[in-house]
Motif scaffolding. Structure first.
Motif, mmCIF file in Angstrom:
data_model
loop_
_atom_site.group_PDB
_atom_site.id
_atom_site.type_symbol
_atom_site.label_atom_id
_atom_site.label_comp_id
_atom_site.label_asym_id
_atom_site.label_seq_id
_atom_site.Cartn_x
_atom_site.Cartn_y
_atom_site.Cartn_z
ATOM 1 N N ARG A 1 -5.320 4.790 8.502
ATOM 2 C CA ARG A 1 -6.356 3.778 8.250
ATOM 3 C C ARG A 1 -5.783 2.564 7.525
ATOM 4 O O ARG A 1 -6.129 1.422 7.819
ATOM 5 C CB ARG A 1 -7.489 4.371 7.426
ATOM 6 C CG ARG A 1 -8.492 5.115 8.226
ATOM 7 C CD ARG A 1 -9.752 5.396 7.408
ATOM 8 N NE ARG A 1 -10.543 6.392 8.084
ATOM 9 C CZ ARG A 1 -10.996 7.502 7.527
ATOM 10 N NH1 ARG A 1 -10.757 7.760 6.262
ATOM 11 N NH2 ARG A 1 -11.697 8.350 8.228
ATOM 12 N N ALA A 2 -4.926 2.816 6.536
ATOM 13 C CA ALA A 2 -4.323 1.719 5.772
ATOM 14 C C ALA A 2 -3.480 0.837 6.693
ATOM 15 O O ALA A 2 -3.533 -0.396 6.613
ATOM 16 C CB ALA A 2 -3.475 2.269 4.629
ATOM 17 N N GLY A 3 -2.692 1.453 7.567
ATOM 18 C CA GLY A 3 -1.878 0.690 8.519
ATOM 19 C C GLY A 3 -2.727 -0.069 9.522
ATOM 20 O O GLY A 3 -2.430 -1.220 9.853
ATOM 21 N N HIS A 4 -3.798 0.565 9.976
ATOM 22 C CA HIS A 4 -4.734 -0.064 10.903
ATOM 23 C C HIS A 4 -5.322 -1.324 10.272
ATOM 24 O O HIS A 4 -5.342 -2.394 10.891
ATOM 25 C CB HIS A 4 -5.828 0.959 11.251
ATOM 26 C CG HIS A 4 -6.798 0.505 12.275
ATOM 27 N ND1 HIS A 4 -7.913 -0.224 11.961
ATOM 28 C CD2 HIS A 4 -6.820 0.681 13.615
ATOM 29 C CE1 HIS A 4 -8.595 -0.479 13.076
ATOM 30 N NE2 HIS A 4 -7.946 0.055 14.085
ATOM 31 N N VAL B 1 0.866 -1.174 0.000
ATOM 32 C CA VAL B 1 0.000 0.000 0.000
ATOM 33 C C VAL B 1 0.903 1.224 0.000
ATOM 34 O O VAL B 1 1.848 1.302 0.786
ATOM 35 C CB VAL B 1 -0.902 0.022 1.261
ATOM 36 C CG1 VAL B 1 -1.741 1.285 1.295
ATOM 37 C CG2 VAL B 1 -1.778 -1.220 1.337
ATOM 38 N N VAL B 2 0.622 2.164 -0.899
ATOM 39 C CA VAL B 2 1.360 3.422 -0.927
ATOM 40 C C VAL B 2 0.351 4.549 -0.796
ATOM 41 O O VAL B 2 -0.626 4.605 -1.537
ATOM 42 C CB VAL B 2 2.170 3.590 -2.232
ATOM 43 C CG1 VAL B 2 2.890 4.931 -2.244
ATOM 44 C CG2 VAL B 2 3.150 2.448 -2.411
ATOM 45 N N VAL B 3 0.592 5.435 0.179
ATOM 46 C CA VAL B 3 -0.286 6.586 0.388
ATOM 47 C C VAL B 3 0.552 7.844 0.193
ATOM 48 O O VAL B 3 1.560 8.039 0.883
ATOM 49 C CB VAL B 3 -0.903 6.580 1.806
ATOM 50 C CG1 VAL B 3 -1.810 7.786 2.001
ATOM 51 C CG2 VAL B 3 -1.670 5.283 2.070
ATOM 52 N N VAL C 1 -2.420 -2.964 16.926
ATOM 53 C CA VAL C 1 -3.023 -2.279 15.776
ATOM 54 C C VAL C 1 -3.009 -0.771 16.028
ATOM 55 O O VAL C 1 -2.621 0.019 15.161
ATOM 56 C CB VAL C 1 -4.463 -2.782 15.516
ATOM 57 C CG1 VAL C 1 -5.195 -1.870 14.540
ATOM 58 C CG2 VAL C 1 -4.448 -4.213 15.001
ATOM 59 N N THR C 2 -3.393 -0.381 17.231
ATOM 60 C CA THR C 2 -3.421 1.038 17.601
ATOM 61 C C THR C 2 -2.012 1.621 17.614
ATOM 62 O O THR C 2 -1.785 2.749 17.159
ATOM 63 C CB THR C 2 -4.097 1.221 18.972
ATOM 64 O OG1 THR C 2 -5.425 0.703 18.887
ATOM 65 C CG2 THR C 2 -4.145 2.685 19.381
ATOM 66 N N MET C 3 -1.046 0.853 18.110
ATOM 67 C CA MET C 3 0.332 1.336 18.144
ATOM 68 C C MET C 3 0.874 1.559 16.735
ATOM 69 O O MET C 3 1.521 2.579 16.459
ATOM 70 C CB MET C 3 1.205 0.369 18.947
ATOM 71 C CG MET C 3 0.875 0.439 20.431
ATOM 72 S SD MET C 3 1.614 -0.763 21.562
ATOM 73 C CE MET C 3 3.097 -1.292 20.855
ATOM 74 N N VAL C 4 0.586 0.625 15.827
ATOM 75 C CA VAL C 4 1.026 0.768 14.430
ATOM 76 C C VAL C 4 0.391 2.010 13.809
ATOM 77 O O VAL C 4 1.081 2.835 13.191
ATOM 78 C CB VAL C 4 0.680 -0.496 13.612
ATOM 79 C CG1 VAL C 4 0.826 -0.250 12.114
ATOM 80 C CG2 VAL C 4 1.532 -1.684 14.054
ATOM 81 N N ALA C 5 -0.916 2.156 13.972
ATOM 82 C CA ALA C 5 -1.628 3.293 13.383
ATOM 83 C C ALA C 5 -1.102 4.619 13.938
ATOM 84 O O ALA C 5 -0.928 5.589 13.188
ATOM 85 C CB ALA C 5 -3.130 3.157 13.632
ATOM 86 N N THR C 6 -0.821 4.653 15.230
ATOM 87 C CA THR C 6 -0.321 5.877 15.854
ATOM 88 C C THR C 6 1.075 6.215 15.351
ATOM 89 O O THR C 6 1.374 7.375 15.047
ATOM 90 C CB THR C 6 -0.335 5.742 17.390
ATOM 91 O OG1 THR C 6 -1.681 5.463 17.803
ATOM 92 C CG2 THR C 6 0.161 7.012 18.067
ATOM 93 N N ASP D 1 -5.629 15.063 5.604
ATOM 94 C CA ASP D 1 -6.505 13.967 5.169
ATOM 95 C C ASP D 1 -5.681 12.742 4.775
ATOM 96 O O ASP D 1 -6.084 11.604 5.001
ATOM 97 C CB ASP D 1 -7.376 14.388 3.977
ATOM 98 C CG ASP D 1 -8.456 15.388 4.364
ATOM 99 O OD1 ASP D 1 -8.759 15.516 5.564
ATOM 100 O OD2 ASP D 1 -8.987 16.050 3.457
ATOM 101 N N ASP D 2 -4.522 12.987 4.191
ATOM 102 C CA ASP D 2 -3.652 11.884 3.789
ATOM 103 C C ASP D 2 -3.044 11.180 5.000
ATOM 104 O O ASP D 2 -2.805 9.970 4.964
ATOM 105 C CB ASP D 2 -2.536 12.392 2.871
ATOM 106 C CG ASP D 2 -3.090 13.004 1.581
ATOM 107 O OD1 ASP D 2 -4.172 12.578 1.129
ATOM 108 O OD2 ASP D 2 -2.435 13.918 1.046
ATOM 109 N N ILE D 3 -2.802 11.934 6.065
ATOM 110 C CA ILE D 3 -2.321 11.326 7.316
ATOM 111 C C ILE D 3 -3.363 10.324 7.807
ATOM 112 O O ILE D 3 -3.029 9.197 8.181
ATOM 113 C CB ILE D 3 -2.049 12.396 8.393
ATOM 114 C CG1 ILE D 3 -0.922 13.321 7.952
ATOM 115 C CG2 ILE D 3 -1.721 11.744 9.744
ATOM 116 C CD1 ILE D 3 -0.759 14.570 8.820
ATOM 117 N N VAL D 4 -4.619 10.728 7.779
ATOM 118 C CA VAL D 4 -5.716 9.846 8.199
ATOM 119 C C VAL D 4 -5.784 8.616 7.291
ATOM 120 O O VAL D 4 -5.950 7.489 7.772
ATOM 121 C CB VAL D 4 -7.065 10.607 8.204
ATOM 122 C CG1 VAL D 4 -8.227 9.667 8.481
ATOM 123 C CG2 VAL D 4 -7.030 11.732 9.241
#
Length: 136
Positions: free
Chosen positions: A20-23, A5-7, A36-41, A13-16
């Protein structure tokens, strides 16, 4: 399961979107909700640094072998000003901007490994990963 996945990171908005993609990828890989939360953060922190210091960049997510184990890998890249003192940038409370200085040190604590490669005037690459649970 999702492939690479590449963002593109250009604004908040792109940060979000990257978060989401990492989550989702972490969920798909069987990480605990805490992990999951640690990765997303951690993704939020490095993506926010892109918008704050470089203006634009990318966050790339994939699964790869690291040190003989499967890991969820996050690579954040930009062509910004670079980091003059990487060791200091990894210290709690140090910031060259208006932030709290928690971005990189916080991301490093949240993930199993974080590596910074930066050249003044040429940008920064941050690669971090979290080991995929053995049960996955």
């Amino acid at each position: 399961m999702a492939a690479d996945v590449v963002v593109d990171i250009n604004n908040s908005d792109d940060i979000v979107a990257a978060r989401r993609a990492g989550h989702q990828l972490a969920l798909d890989l069987g990480f605990s909700l805490t992990d999951v939360t640690m990765v997303a953060t951690a993704i939020s922190e490095v993506a926010r640094n892109i918008t704050s210091y470089a203006g634009r960049g990318t966050v790339h997510l994939w699964v790869d072998d690291r040190d003989g184990r499967k890991a969820l890998v996050v690579r954040a890249e930009d062509d910004g000003p670079g980091i003059a003192d990487i060791e200091r940038a990894l210290e709690d409370g140090y910031s060259t901007g208006r932030g709290l200085g928690l971005g990189l040190p916080g991301a490093r604590r949240l993930m199993d490994r974080l590596v910074v490669d930066s050249t003044l005037g040429h940008g920064t690459v941050i690669e971090m990963w979290k080991w995929v649970p053995a049960r996955a």
